[in-house]
Design an enzyme around this catalytic site. Structure first.
Site, PDB file in Angstrom:
ATOM      1  CG  ASP A   7      -1.853   1.190   1.247  1.00 20.67           C
ATOM      2  OD1 ASP A   7      -2.264   1.642   0.162  1.00 20.67           O
ATOM      3  OD2 ASP A   7      -2.169   1.670   2.350  1.00 20.67           O
ATOM      4  CD  GLU A  67      -5.614   0.350  -2.572  1.00 17.09           C
ATOM      5  OE1 GLU A  67      -6.097  -0.574  -1.909  1.00 17.09           O
ATOM      6  OE2 GLU A  67      -5.569   1.529  -2.191  1.00 17.09           O
ATOM      7  CG  ASP A 139      -0.598   3.192   6.067  1.00 18.81           C
ATOM      8  OD1 ASP A 139      -1.311   3.694   5.190  1.00 18.81           O
ATOM      9  OD2 ASP A 139      -0.165   3.831   7.040  1.00 18.81           O
TER      10      ASP A 139
END
Length: 162
Positions: A7, A67, A139
């Site tokens: 992330d 992502e 996160d």
């Protein structure tokens, strides 16, 4: 197979490692990589690259996933996120890893069952799918969700499901 989920972020990059064996998932580790907000942008990017390289060398994942970027209202934030994401993709590619890229909606759908899930729902499902996991913050939870999503997509591809 060990999968590294990422992330990306300039200030904090979440990471999560899962082991995928058929349909079974197991937690290996998770955490956060941070950079000094007082350092110059090039120094922060280089620091992130070094931390990612060390993480990959230590855990030797066979695949990675990140992502995709969502566009913020603040263009400067989006640019910084894109640069950090570029460093993460480059570090994984330099290590010879194939990198899956997933939209946030697809990650949510893979983990929760709906693309409109709230972050709290995603984090709760990550904890349920990886029993006993101690998550190092939001996160890291997001990174574990990305790794789980990649594991599901790889299993579907092996089974010939589209």
């Amino acid at each position: 197979m060990i999968i590294l989920g990422l992330d990306p972020g300039l200030g904090t990059t979440g990471w999560g490692l899962v082991r995928a064996e058929g349909n079974r998932l197991g937690h290996i580790a998770n955490g956060r990589l941070t950079t000094d907000p007082k350092a110059t942008l090039p120094r922060r990017l280089a620091d992130l690259d070094a931390q990612l390289g060390a993480l990959i060398a230590e855990h030797a994942p066979q695949a990675a996933a990140a992502e995709e970027i969502f566009v913020n209202a603040n263009p400067q934030s989006t640019l910084k996120l894109a640069q950090a994401r570029g460093v993460a993709l480059a570090a994984a590619a330099r290590a010879g890893l194939e990198v899956g890229e997933y939209a946030a909606r697809l990650v949510k759908k893979a983990v929760v069952g709906t693309g409109g899930a709230e972050k709290a729902q995603v984090h709760a499902m990550v904890a349920r799918l990886l029993p006993g996991v101690k998550i190092a913050g939001p996160d890291a939870a997001d990174a574990l969700a990305v790794a789980i999503c990649h594991a599901h997509h790889m299993a579907s591809a092996r089974a010939g499901i589209r």
